[in-house]
Design a protein around this motif. Structure first.
Motif, PDB file in Angstrom:
ATOM      1  N   THR A  84      54.207  67.252  46.292  1.00 33.16           N
ATOM      2  CA  THR A  84      53.263  66.671  45.169  1.00 33.16           C
ATOM      3  C   THR A  84      52.928  65.554  45.160  1.00 33.16           C
ATOM      4  OG1 THR A  84      54.580  65.709  43.610  1.00 33.16           O
ATOM      5  CG2 THR A  84      55.404  68.058  43.728  1.00 33.16           C
ATOM      6  N   LEU A  85      51.691  65.487  44.295  1.00 28.96           N
ATOM      7  CA  LEU A  85      51.051  64.835  44.347  1.00 28.96           C
ATOM      8  C   LEU A  85      51.578  63.418  43.686  1.00 28.96           C
ATOM      9  CD1 LEU A  85      47.652  65.499  42.942  1.00 28.96           C
ATOM     10  CD2 LEU A  85      47.656  65.482  45.117  1.00 28.96           C
ATOM     11  N   ARG A 114      51.384  68.400  39.808  1.00 28.25           N
ATOM     12  CA  ARG A 114      50.271  69.017  41.216  1.00 28.25           C
ATOM     13  C   ARG A 114      50.700  69.169  42.332  1.00 28.25           C
ATOM     14  NH1 ARG A 114      47.449  72.639  41.969  1.00 28.25           N
ATOM     15  NH2 ARG A 114      45.488  72.808  41.698  1.00 28.25           N
ATOM     16  N   ALA A 116      51.107  69.915  46.166  1.00 32.05           N
ATOM     17  CA  ALA A 116      50.080  68.417  46.838  1.00 32.05           C
ATOM     18  C   ALA A 116      49.015  69.786  48.307  1.00 32.05           C
ATOM     19  CB  ALA A 116      50.500  68.440  48.072  1.00 32.05           C
ATOM     20  N   ALA A 119      46.224  71.018  45.501  1.00 31.21           N
ATOM     21  CA  ALA A 119      45.433  70.813  44.922  1.00 31.21           C
ATOM     22  C   ALA A 119      43.849  70.310  45.448  1.00 31.21           C
ATOM     23  CB  ALA A 119      45.852  69.476  44.921  1.00 31.21           C
ATOM     24  N   SER A 120      42.942  70.524  44.772  1.00 29.94           N
ATOM     25  CA  SER A 120      41.730  70.714  45.199  1.00 29.94           C
ATOM     26  C   SER A 120      41.402  69.032  45.341  1.00 29.94           C
ATOM     27  CB  SER A 120      40.439  70.876  43.797  1.00 29.94           C
ATOM     28  OG  SER A 120      40.813  69.518  42.724  1.00 29.94           O
ATOM     29  N   GLU A 123      41.436  66.110  42.880  1.00 26.93           N
ATOM     30  CA  GLU A 123      42.542  65.758  42.399  1.00 26.93           C
ATOM     31  C   GLU A 123      43.264  65.026  43.549  1.00 26.93           C
ATOM     32  OE1 GLU A 123      43.864  69.890  39.635  1.00 26.93           O
ATOM     33  OE2 GLU A 123      43.932  70.041  42.118  1.00 26.93           O
ATOM     34  N   ARG A 124      42.700  65.263  44.913  1.00 25.49           N
ATOM     35  CA  ARG A 124      43.890  64.419  45.630  1.00 25.49           C
ATOM     36  C   ARG A 124      43.183  63.306  45.843  1.00 25.49           C
ATOM     37  NH1 ARG A 124      44.772  68.393  50.193  1.00 25.49           N
ATOM     38  NH2 ARG A 124      44.550  67.014  51.788  1.00 25.49           N
TER      39      ARG A 124
END
Length: 606
Positions: A84-85, A114, A116, A119-120, A123-124
């Motif tokens: 995940t993020l 989110r 990982a 993720a867009s 988002e990253r």
């Protein structure tokens, strides 16, 4: 005396067979607030990597204070191995408690839960920013930190950096961000690094003086340096007159649009019916749309006229791109009506097309991208040679057969703009066009938009760009409501502050004693509690502070009301604008604090 925490001495770095820069000296102090400025491709990001110690110098020396924690915000963070993020953020080291991380992530619009892998890019990037801020940096290196942030998140980041105890160096296209925060400028230009003891607000004047002196020296030398002189004049010293002309035209357009605004309950531009010249391109009436029970638009009425420059703003997820799709007919509303002119011919540059990606760039040359491998292309009904058209977009004509694969992200964005502006259209839709563009390309984009004969719909979080380009703002609040304000971002923000002041005044009036005994002491009811001594004192002092800030804002606004100030004294105009923005930010913070304390006092009083 300032305390140096990092130095580069006689630094040199090769790129291929050539030197990217050589003999570069840099000293960074403990509390420096630095802007790094330069064209795309000159090596700004590479210099950040050198400062961070991620790549080695080919010659020279890098010295760092013991235990200095240097953190670089990556443009494209590597999330491999993280589920995940949040896992990625917590692996950054020195991460604070989860509730503090969640607070920072919430402010920046980052979802730490989110996945990982899916993720867009945005988002990253937001997760990478959370990780950088949470890592207790002593020196923070920021590479385009405002990309993919909405305006509220950008303003929170600015406040965080103002309180930050370490030093930071930032690359950013966001003029408002740099103007508010930076105290010194580093200008990387053709392998040379110059330092100015002025913040970004003074950069234009300083760089103009430097360029003029270099141009004068170049004029005495050979033809090659004369070409450098032309480049400098095109890139720096001609900027002021172009900006002044665009500003005058923009003010005139805004005045025209303001005269059209009616007194309807829902702001709407008055217009005649569509005629042979297609004055109205899109007419949206009482449009509503919801997703999963969540309102995106409640009751929007908007007429988009030929020649309009409309900025669409709002928090991430508020529905800005959805509004674009509705207006273009790519999505149907739940209710209301949207009529479009039969002659509507849009060109769309959205976030997914900001770069020339695999199928669009790999294996192709600049000539292939612009003219399908030919020599000529048609722009606005005028036949132009590819080499000449490249110069208009700040490319050296010698790159005409260069592979696009080797271009930087900013150069690819600039090449994409060149291609799309050559496409016939009467409506240009730009979704976050300023990402990955340098200052000069932003100036170029403003020029091209100024010359564009059609209508522009612009989604952006870049406040200064909005102020310099749009004639009207459509602001979505994320709850289905839309404000329509003639002018730029600053005009919308001023309206919001005025409305907030009116709400605060109404709250104060509602809490004030009423009736003939209003001035007579009244026996208080038993209280469930009371404010702390410090909070009570702050609440008592805030009204005076609000008055002083309001008076200061009024003084600055009175100075800026002079229509000839910009042309007569642009430096003073910039300084007053900077001071006004700071006062407005302080005023908004003080009003928020007053309301919070007043509500707390009322709650404690039962």
């Amino acid at each position: 005396m300032p305390e140096p925490i990092l130095t580069l001495e006689n630094a040199g770095l090769r790129q291929g067979g050539d030197w990217l820069f050589r003999g570069l000296d840099l000293t960074i102090d403990a509390r420096d607030r630095l802007a790094l400025i330069g064209r795309n491709g000159v090596g700004k990001t590479t210099l950040l990597k050198l400062i961070a110690g991620e790549i080695d110098l080919d010659e020279g020396r890098r010295a760092v204070s013991p235990a200095l924690n240097v953190i670089r915000l990556e443009q494209d963070p590597n999330l491999a191995g993280f589920a995940t993020l949040g896992d990625y953020v917590r692996a950054g080291g020195n991460a604070p408690a989860d509730h503090l991380l969640d607070s920072v992530a919430s402010r920046l619009g980052a979802d730490l839960d989110r996945d990982a892998a899916t993720a867009s890019g945005g988002e990253r990037r937001r997760a990478a920013l959370v990780r950088a801020l949470a890592s207790e940096p002593g020196l923070l290196l920021l590479d385009e930190p405002t990309n993919h942030l909405d305006i509220a998140a950008i303003e929170w980041l600015e406040s965080w950096l103002e309180r930050f105890n370490g030093g930071f160096l930032s690359i950013s296209h966001d003029r408002a961000f740099l103007t508010r925060l930076t105290k010194n400028c580093l200008w990387l230009d053709r392998g040379t690094l110059r330092r100015a003891e002025v913040g970004f607000g003074g950069f234009e004047d300083w760089s103009e003086r430097v360029a003029a002196e270099e141009a004068k020296n170049a004029a005495k030398l050979d033809t090659k340096l004369r070409q450098e002189e032309h480049w400098l004049l095109r890139g720096v010293t001609a900027r002021r007159s172009r900006n002044e002309g665009r500003l005058a035209k923009l003010i005139e357009l805004r005045a025209t649009r303001k005269a059209m605004v009616t007194g309807d309950a829902v702001a709407k531009l008055a217009t005649t019916a569509d005629d042979g010249k297609t004055k109205v391109l899109i007419d949206a009436s009482h449009v509503a749309l919801s997703f999963g029970g969540r309102p995106i638009l409640r009751d929007l009425s908007l007429r988009v006229r030929r020649g309009d420059r409309i900025g669409i703003i709002g928090p991430n997820g508020a529905g800005k791109s959805t509004l674009i799709r509705l207006l273009l007919g790519q999505q149907a509303p739940d209710s209301g009506e949207i009529r479009r002119a039969k002659t509507l011919n849009p060109t769309v540059i959205d976030q997914r097309r900001q770069r020339l990606d695999a199928e669009d760039g790999v294996g192709k040359t600049v000539r292939d991208v612009l003219a399908d491998g030919g020599e000529w292309l048609e722009v606005g009904g005028v036949r132009k040679h590819v080499a000449g058209y490249l110069k208009e977009f700040l490319f050296d004509p010698s790159v005409i057969d260069a592979p696009v694969d080797g271009f930087s992200g900013g150069e690819r964005s600039r090449l994409l703009l060149a291609r799309e502006f050559a496409t016939p259209s009467n409506l240009l839709v730009l979704d976050e066009p300023t990402n990955d563009l340098d200052m000069e390309t932003l100036d170029l984009l403003e020029e091209v938009l100024d010359d564009y004969a059609g209508t522009v719909l612009l989604v952006s979080h870049d406040r200064a760009f909005l102020d310099r380009v749009v004639t009207m703002v459509v602001a979505l609040d994320g709850e289905g409501n839309a404000d329509i304000v003639v002018g730029g971002w600053s005009d919308w923000a001023a309206q919001q502050r005025q409305q907030q002041k009116e709400r605060a005044a109404a709250t104060r009036e509602a809490r004030a004693p009423k009736g003939k005994n209003a001035n007579t002491p009244v026996t208080a009811k038993p209280k469930a509690g009371k404010l702390s001594y410090n909070d009570a004192r702050e609440l008592a002092e805030l009204p005076k502070k609000l008055e002083l800030l309001q008076a200061a804002a009024a003084r600055h606004e009175a100075v800026l009301a002079d229509p000839g100030l910009y042309a007569r004294d642009p430096k003073r105009f910039a300084n007053v604008m900077t001071e006004l923005e700071k006062v407005r930010a302080d005023l908004a913070h003080a009003e928020d604090r007053w309301l919070a304390l007043a509500e707390m006092e009322a709650a404690l009083a039962g």
